[in-house]
Design a protein around this motif. Structure first.
Motif, PDB file in Angstrom:
ATOM      1  N   HIS A  53       0.837  -1.220   0.000  1.00 18.76           N
ATOM      2  CA  HIS A  53       0.000   0.000   0.000  1.00 18.76           C
ATOM      3  C   HIS A  53       0.857   1.250   0.000  1.00 18.76           C
ATOM      4  O   HIS A  53       0.510   2.265   0.536  1.00 18.76           O
ATOM      5  N   ASN A  54       2.001   1.144  -0.641  1.00 17.89           N
ATOM      6  CA  ASN A  54       2.913   2.296  -0.722  1.00 17.89           C
ATOM      7  C   ASN A  54       2.951   2.746  -2.183  1.00 17.89           C
ATOM      8  O   ASN A  54       3.180   1.954  -3.076  1.00 17.89           O
ATOM      9  N   ASP A  55       2.710   4.044  -2.460  1.00 17.85           N
ATOM     10  CA  ASP A  55       2.634   4.543  -3.835  1.00 17.85           C
ATOM     11  C   ASP A  55       4.000   4.550  -4.533  1.00 17.85           C
ATOM     12  O   ASP A  55       4.114   4.260  -5.702  1.00 17.85           O
ATOM     13  N   LEU A  56       5.021   4.939  -3.724  1.00 19.04           N
ATOM     14  CA  LEU A  56       6.319   5.214  -4.324  1.00 19.04           C
ATOM     15  C   LEU A  56       7.047   3.948  -4.796  1.00 19.04           C
ATOM     16  O   LEU A  56       7.607   3.923  -5.906  1.00 19.04           O
ATOM     17  N   LEU A  88      -2.146   0.152 -14.920  1.00 14.70           N
ATOM     18  CA  LEU A  88      -2.118  -0.636 -13.684  1.00 14.70           C
ATOM     19  C   LEU A  88      -2.044   0.278 -12.469  1.00 14.70           C
ATOM     20  O   LEU A  88      -2.692   0.022 -11.444  1.00 14.70           O
ATOM     21  N   LEU A  89      -1.257   1.362 -12.594  1.00 17.06           N
ATOM     22  CA  LEU A  89      -1.142   2.318 -11.475  1.00 17.06           C
ATOM     23  C   LEU A  89      -2.512   2.924 -11.172  1.00 17.06           C
ATOM     24  O   LEU A  89      -2.935   3.015 -10.008  1.00 17.06           O
ATOM     25  N   THR A 106      -3.172  12.799  -4.104  1.00 14.01           N
ATOM     26  CA  THR A 106      -1.989  13.616  -4.502  1.00 14.01           C
ATOM     27  C   THR A 106      -0.803  12.696  -4.797  1.00 14.01           C
ATOM     28  O   THR A 106      -0.050  12.902  -5.756  1.00 14.01           O
ATOM     29  N   GLY A 107      -0.643  11.651  -3.971  1.00  9.81           N
ATOM     30  CA  GLY A 107       0.456  10.688  -4.201  1.00  9.81           C
ATOM     31  C   GLY A 107       0.304  10.012  -5.551  1.00  9.81           C
ATOM     32  O   GLY A 107       1.287   9.861  -6.304  1.00  9.81           O
ATOM     33  N   PHE A 108      -0.978   9.652  -5.895  1.00  7.68           N
ATOM     34  CA  PHE A 108      -1.219   8.989  -7.182  1.00  7.68           C
ATOM     35  C   PHE A 108      -0.808   9.907  -8.348  1.00  7.68           C
ATOM     36  O   PHE A 108      -0.110   9.505  -9.280  1.00  7.68           O
ATOM     37  N   LEU A 115       5.897   9.015 -13.732  1.00  8.59           N
ATOM     38  CA  LEU A 115       5.910   7.922 -14.719  1.00  8.59           C
ATOM     39  C   LEU A 115       5.786   8.467 -16.143  1.00  8.59           C
ATOM     40  O   LEU A 115       6.502   8.056 -17.062  1.00  8.59           O
ATOM     41  N   SER A 116       4.855   9.459 -16.321  1.00 10.34           N
ATOM     42  CA  SER A 116       4.655  10.044 -17.661  1.00 10.34           C
ATOM     43  C   SER A 116       5.927  10.756 -18.125  1.00 10.34           C
ATOM     44  O   SER A 116       6.339  10.638 -19.291  1.00 10.34           O
TER      45      SER A 116
END
Ligand code: ADP
Length: 507
Positions: A53-56, A88-89, A106-108, A115-116
């Motif tokens: 459950h960690n975005d980074l 997927l993200l 905000t993290g997403f 990524l972009s």
């Protein structure tokens, strides 16, 4: 010996065109595999994400996956993997209900932006690398087709580099680092000094270096190469040269074949001219024979006296000897003209060659009732020529002049043969007062098989031109209908390399 005359060896033609087909992108199988690996790894990342459950952490893994794909696979695979990662993200964000929490949202978006941005940069560098690769392949293809490699070297000769095509020309493995010693090892022993001259010129920072030399391979094959190089840059006292190295074997062989054909043709026409001069030649040999006979009779008389006059008899014997030598010289000259041999250039006096040739045609001129006026001003000047070939040119011009004057009034039948030196070139002129040549015909004169004579072959002047060209000279004609024709040819005087005749050829 000139480098293209002493050896004649067959070498393989251009590289097999099948070899020239170069793979420019990974095969579809590799791309499919890349796509599959990408999918598996991305799914693995989703699983990791569901645990942590960690975005980074997953984003870093997505980026790593993307960069690896950019390094290994085609642009299409990279785009697919990038889209899959973003998808997927986003899916993970939605399934985990991240939109309920401001921080997750905000993290997403932070991860999505990163990524972009990385996708954009990876694609950009991938495009640039592919363009570069394409250009490299075009260059490689062009070098293979033109059999021209590039070669770079330091002016001090301490380092050298070359393209794939250059290594093919020298027939060294492509992965072997080139050295000057390797070039020397492949150079024909008689041409090694030419390679040394290249580095000597480079040491003096010559603006343009050009060399043609032979390569000799261990199996005895010979290749002809032509290199042109000029300085690329100079920095901190070090100068690097870049050059183009061409394999000119095929054109050299064609040149040699043409040369052999010309030599044979020249021999045939020479023998034909000799046939035409038979009467003149017979007269030329007859003269010393007559002198020998009369001197012998005189000698006999001096000795037959009650008191033999030895000094007079000795003088008669000297005359006999001189006449015998003269007859022998004439016969050797004719033998040389009729012999079929490869041209041998050596320093010769242009005036001697002209005088010797005039002896052979004296009777022919008398037969055509032509008065000869000779002015030989090229005193002691020497030219580097094949004597027989040059005589052939002069004989041909004289015979043509005789034919041209056949219709003229007897009192107008004057032929001028002159030599002089101008701007480092010896010029020979044969001028007549014959029928002349129309201006529209002049450009065709030296074309093979051009003739206006009923029994003409039309090869004489064409052969004259190839002989003169072979001797680095020029031949041309000036004429006016009814006022006669002047043929001139110029040859570089042996001591001076450059030739700048002030008269320009009109044909
Ligand atoms: P051929 O003598 O067999 O015709 P050449 O090549 O020697 O072949 O000469 C080609 C043509 O050039 C001749 O047929 C003639 O028309 C012309 N020509 C050559 N020399 C002269 C000259 N001195 N005066 C006029 N025409 C000439």
């Amino acid at each position: 010996m000139p480098f293209f005359f002493n050896l004649f060896a067959r070498t393989p033609r251009s590289p097999n065109l099948v070899d020239a087909v170069i793979a420019i992108s990974p095969s579809p199988w590799i791309n499919a595999l890349g796509w599959l690996i990408g999918l598996v790894v991305a799914c693995g990342i989703v699983v990791i994400n569901s645990e942590t459950h960690n975005d980074l952490a997953p984003t870093i893994l997505y980026i790593t996956l993307l960069l690896m794909a950019a390094n290994l696979f085609s642009i299409n695979v990279v785009i697919s993997i990038a889209l899959m990662c973003i998808l997927l993200l986003t899916a993970t964000y939605l399934i985990n209900g991240g939109y309920h929490h401001w921080e997750s949202t905000t993290g997403f978006f932070r991860c999505l932006t990163a990524l972009s941005a990385i996708t954009f940069l990876a694609l950009r560098s991938k495009y640039a690398a592919e363009r570069l690769h394409h250009n490299e392949l075009y260059l490689l293809g062009a070098q293979r087709l033109s059999q021209t490699g590039s070669i770079g070297f330091r002016a001090d000769g301490k380092a050298i580099s070359w393209s794939e095509e250059a290594s093919r020309i020298f027939e060294y493995p492509q992965n072997e680092l080139p050295t000057v010693e390797m070039v020397r090892a492949r150079t024909h022993p008689d041409d090694v000094h030419l390679v040394h001259e290249v580095f000597a010129k480079a040491a003096t920072r010559s603006e343009l270096i050009e060399v043609k030399h032979r390569l000799l391979f261990p199996d005895g094959r010979i290749k002809y190469v032509h290199m042109i190089a000029s300085p690329l840059f100079e920095q901190h006292g070090r100068c690097d040269y870049i050059g183009a190295l061409m394999d000119i074997t095929a054109s050299k062989e064609a040149e040699l074949a043409l040369f052999c054909a010309h030599t044979q043709l020249a021999h045939v026409t020479r023998v034909t001219s000799l046939g035409e001069l038979a009467a003149s030649i017979a007269h030329e040999v007859n003269q010393p024979l007559t002198a020998i006979t009369s001197s012998s009779e005189a000698c006999r008389r001096w000795l037959n006296r009650p008191q033999p006059d030895l000094p007079e008899a000795l003088q008669s014997l000297d005359r006999i000897l001189a006449s015998a030598c003269r007859a022998s010289d004439v016969i050797s000259g004719i033998k040389a003209l009729s012999r079929k041999s490869d041209p041998r250039r050596q320093r010769e006096s242009i005036n001697d060659i002209v005088s010797e040739t005039l002896c052979l045609v004296q009777q022919e001129l008398a037969h055509h009732q032509i008065t000869l006026k000779v002015e030989l001003l090229a005193q002691s000047d020497e030219v580097n020529v094949d004597r027989v070939q040059l005589q052939q040119v002069i004989i041909n011009l004289i015979i043509n002049a005789c034919h041209a004057m056949d219709g003229a009034e007897t009192r107008d039948r004057v032929m001028y043969v002159r030599t002089w030196v101008v701007g480092g070139a010896a010029v020979v002129e044969v001028a007549d007062q014959g029928s002349g040549i129309a201006a529209d015909v002049l450009p065709s004169l030296f074309t093979p098989f051009f003739t206006t004579k009923a029994n003409g072959l039309g090869m004489g002047l064409s052969i004259c031109r190839s002989i003169i060209n072979f001797h680095d000279g020029q031949i041309w004609a000036t004429s006016a209908v009814g006022r006669g024709t002047s043929f001139k040819f110029s040859l570089p005087v042996a001591s001076t390399a450059a030739r700048t005749p002030d008269e320009q050829p009109s044909v």
